[in-house]
Design an enzyme around this catalytic site. Structure first.
Site, PDB file in Angstrom:
ATOM      1  CB  SER A 234      -7.451  -0.751   1.730  1.00 43.46           C
ATOM      2  OG  SER A 234      -7.126  -0.227   0.567  1.00 43.46           O
TER       3      SER A 234
ATOM      4  CG  HIS B 100      -0.845  -0.909  -0.082  1.00 47.05           C
ATOM      5  ND1 HIS B 100      -1.997  -0.087  -0.082  1.00 47.05           N
ATOM      6  CD2 HIS B 100       0.430  -0.455   0.244  1.00 47.05           C
ATOM      7  CE1 HIS B 100      -1.432   1.085  -0.047  1.00 47.05           C
ATOM      8  NE2 HIS B 100       0.026   0.939   0.397  1.00 47.05           N
TER       9      HIS B 100
ATOM     10  CG  HIS C 107      -5.247  -2.532  -5.911  1.00 46.93           C
ATOM     11  ND1 HIS C 107      -5.650  -3.464  -5.086  1.00 46.93           N
ATOM     12  CD2 HIS C 107      -4.799  -1.443  -4.860  1.00 46.93           C
ATOM     13  CE1 HIS C 107      -5.641  -3.056  -3.869  1.00 46.93           C
ATOM     14  NE2 HIS C 107      -5.210  -1.879  -3.637  1.00 46.93           N
ATOM     15  CB  VAL C 108      -0.146  -2.245  -9.306  1.00 47.73           C
ATOM     16  CG1 VAL C 108       1.306  -1.664  -9.416  1.00 47.73           C
ATOM     17  CG2 VAL C 108      -0.023  -3.628  -9.441  1.00 47.73           C
ATOM     18  CG  HIS C 109      -1.022   1.215  -4.410  1.00 51.40           C
ATOM     19  ND1 HIS C 109      -2.168   2.021  -3.871  1.00 51.40           N
ATOM     20  CD2 HIS C 109      -1.112   0.045  -4.172  1.00 51.40           C
ATOM     21  CE1 HIS C 109      -2.768   1.401  -3.261  1.00 51.40           C
ATOM     22  NE2 HIS C 109      -2.233   0.018  -3.270  1.00 51.40           N
TER      23      HIS C 109
ATOM     24  CE  LYS D 244      -4.475   6.941  -1.094  1.00 48.61           C
ATOM     25  NZ  LYS D 244      -5.572   5.796  -1.124  1.00 48.61           N
TER      26      LYS D 244
ATOM     27  CG  ASP E 187      -6.219   6.209  -4.925  1.00 50.09           C
ATOM     28  OD1 ASP E 187      -6.160   5.085  -4.885  1.00 50.09           O
ATOM     29  OD2 ASP E 187      -6.780   6.847  -3.954  1.00 50.09           O
TER      30      ASP E 187
ATOM     31  CD  GLU F 248     -13.456   6.305 -10.101  1.00 50.03           C
ATOM     32  OE1 GLU F 248     -12.480   6.892  -9.983  1.00 50.03           O
ATOM     33  OE2 GLU F 248     -13.825   5.548  -8.932  1.00 50.03           O
TER      34      GLU F 248
ATOM     35  CG  HIS G  55      -9.828  -6.771  -8.018  1.00 51.93           C
ATOM     36  ND1 HIS G  55     -10.918  -7.591  -8.601  1.00 51.93           N
ATOM     37  CD2 HIS G  55      -9.149  -6.337  -8.721  1.00 51.93           C
ATOM     38  CE1 HIS G  55     -10.657  -7.532 -10.000  1.00 51.93           C
ATOM     39  NE2 HIS G  55      -9.484  -6.375 -10.034  1.00 51.93           N
TER      40      HIS G  55
HETATM   41  C1  DD3 Z   1     -12.200   3.541  -0.398  1.00 47.90           C
HETATM   42  C2  DD3 Z   1     -10.085   2.083  -0.972  1.00 47.90           C
HETATM   43  C3  DD3 Z   1     -11.551   2.688  -1.440  1.00 47.90           C
HETATM   44  C4  DD3 Z   1     -13.430   5.191   1.462  1.00 47.90           C
HETATM   45  C5  DD3 Z   1     -12.387   5.552   0.736  1.00 47.90           C
HETATM   46  C6  DD3 Z   1     -12.062   4.984  -0.352  1.00 47.90           C
HETATM   47  N1  DD3 Z   1      -9.746   5.320  -6.382  1.00 47.90           N
HETATM   48  C7  DD3 Z   1     -12.019   3.984  -3.760  1.00 47.90           C
HETATM   49  C8  DD3 Z   1     -14.218   4.133  -4.424  1.00 47.90           C
HETATM   50  C9  DD3 Z   1     -13.999   4.686  -5.684  1.00 47.90           C
HETATM   51  C10 DD3 Z   1     -11.685   4.426  -4.874  1.00 47.90           C
HETATM   52  C11 DD3 Z   1     -10.085   4.642  -5.289  1.00 47.90           C
HETATM   53  C12 DD3 Z   1     -12.909   2.989   0.662  1.00 47.90           C
HETATM   54  C13 DD3 Z   1     -13.315   3.733  -3.355  1.00 47.90           C
HETATM   55 CL1  DD3 Z   1     -12.216   7.214   0.824  1.00 47.90          CL
HETATM   56  C14 DD3 Z   1     -13.440   3.567   1.545  1.00 47.90           C
HETATM   57  O1  DD3 Z   1     -11.085   3.755  -2.692  1.00 47.90           O
HETATM   58  C15 DD3 Z   1     -12.301   4.771  -5.869  1.00 47.90           C
HETATM   59  N2  DD3 Z   1     -11.976   5.462  -7.108  1.00 47.90           N
HETATM   60  N3  DD3 Z   1      -9.363   4.460  -4.377  1.00 47.90           N
HETATM   61  C16 DD3 Z   1     -10.753   5.521  -7.481  1.00 47.90           C
HETATM   62  N4  DD3 Z   1     -10.352   5.929  -8.538  1.00 47.90           N
END
Ligand code: DD3
Length: 326
Positions: free
Chosen positions: A261, A257, A266-268, A196, A194, A174, A264
């Site tokens: 989840s 949060h 991190h801030v949303h 999402k 993110d 990324e 490490h």
């Molecule tokens: C995650 C929390 C984690 C399933 C899913 C998401 N932002 C990520 C990998 C790359 C990313 C995130 C774990 C996982 Cl759908 C299991 O999130 C990510 N890259 N939240 C970004 N930019």
């Protein structure tokens, strides 16, 4: 859409192929996941309101027992600048019913105007499947003692992989999506959209700031020592977002949060007008409040009882039940 978003999208379109492991692929035949070969095992969860469905899929191997995958399908918000194109280029308008001045239709669109955001976890473990399965939730009030005796040992016993976080910090994945970086090893961070958020519209803006420093697991670890880092994340994160997307800090919800989840720090950063998943009172802690609390008392988050919800199937809930804390 702001000019800077437009410009960035044009840059991305021109970029084409890139060498990073996790990135946006604009091609028609995206490499990686064989969606049409996947069979749907079950629907893990769906939401009519959010227009999402979470699928447990299996990619068939020759022997029949396939590899598990989680596939998340989501209808995305409209992009204002595309709407006239939708109306102009529709392929069919099928009448459903008509009554007086009222009528409803089905509007059919050419495929390129009718995309579905698709997120894939592949191969997925049992943990991933469990995570998306709809479950009852229970509220936990975690005292400082509970954290020390139950939660911390539990976190340490788990082998949550956060390789994807390290990939972002080390520019192994990324790298082309990084919006802002303060490279300082102690007080620096990376700001990145993110997963999402598809970045197509600002309505559901969602970025995360991941600190470079390793070993800050969560809110519980924070002391006044981390104030310079937290202030940088708050101030520089907002500045970078107004510069790139034109959304001022006063229209952003900036929070951590608990429980997170991934452990490490991190801030949303989400758009204030967007009811983002995970911004409920039992999970979100505004960064500005966190900073203020730490200014009042360096040990604030080591002392305080913190409330959060756990899903019925989560191992941490079982630990809390065993200790008679639920
Ligand atoms: C995650 C929390 C984690 C399933 C899913 C998401 N932002 C990520 C990998 C790359 C990313 C995130 C774990 C996982 Cl759908 C299991 O999130 C990510 N890259 N939240 C970004 N930019």
């Amino acid at each position: 859409m702001t000019d800077s978003v437009k410009r960035r999208r044009e840059e991305e379109a021109a970029d084409g192929e890139n060498g990073v492991a996790v990135s946006e692929q604009g091609s028609d035949t995206a490499p990686g996941f064989p969606l049409s070969e996947m069979s749907v095992r079950r629907v893990l969860r769906e939401s009519a309101r959010d227009k999402t469905v979470f699928l447990h899929g299996q990619v068939n191997s020759a022997s029949g027992d396939g590899t598990d995958a989680v596939v998340i399908l989501e209808k995305t918000p409209f992009q204002e600048e595309n709407i006239s194109e939708l109306l102009k280029k529709h392929t069919k308008l099928q009448l459903q019913m008509t009554n007086d001045i009222y009528s409803t239709y089905r509007l059919y669109l050419p495929p390129e105007l009718n995309e579905i955001k698709t997120t894939v976890v592949y191969p997925a473990t049992e943990k991933h499947l469990q995570k998306y399965l709809r479950q009852e939730v229970y509220l936990i009030q975690e005292t400082a003692e509970d954290y020390k005796n139950i939660t911390l040992p539990f976190i340490q016993s788990q082998s949550f992989s956060i390789q994807w976080v390290y990939n972002i910090l080390e520019k192994k994945a990324e790298a082309d999506r990084v919006v802002y970086e303060n490279p300082d090893p102690a007080n620096g961070f990376i700001l990145i959209p993110d997963l999402k958020w598809d970045q197509k519209q600002l309505d559901d803006l969602y970025l995360i700031a991941i600190c470079h420093c390793r070993g800050i697991k969560s809110l519980r670890d924070l002391t006044a020592e981390h104030l310079p880092l937290l202030r940088n994340m708050a101030q520089e994160g907002k500045e970078a977002i107004v510069k790139r997307y034109g959304i001022p800090g006063s229209q952003l919800r900036v929070y951590l949060h608990y429980q997170p989840s991934y452990y490490h720090l991190h801030v949303h950063f989400t758009a204030l007008s967007y009811d983002a998943p995970g911004c409920s009172v039992e999970r979100a802690h505004l960064l500005s409040d966190v900073i203020d609390n730490l200014e009042l008392d360096s040990q604030y988050y080591q002392k305080r009882t913190l409330t959060f919800a756990l899903r019925a199937d989560e191992p941490l809930l079982k630990k809390c039940q065993e200790a008679g804390r639920v």
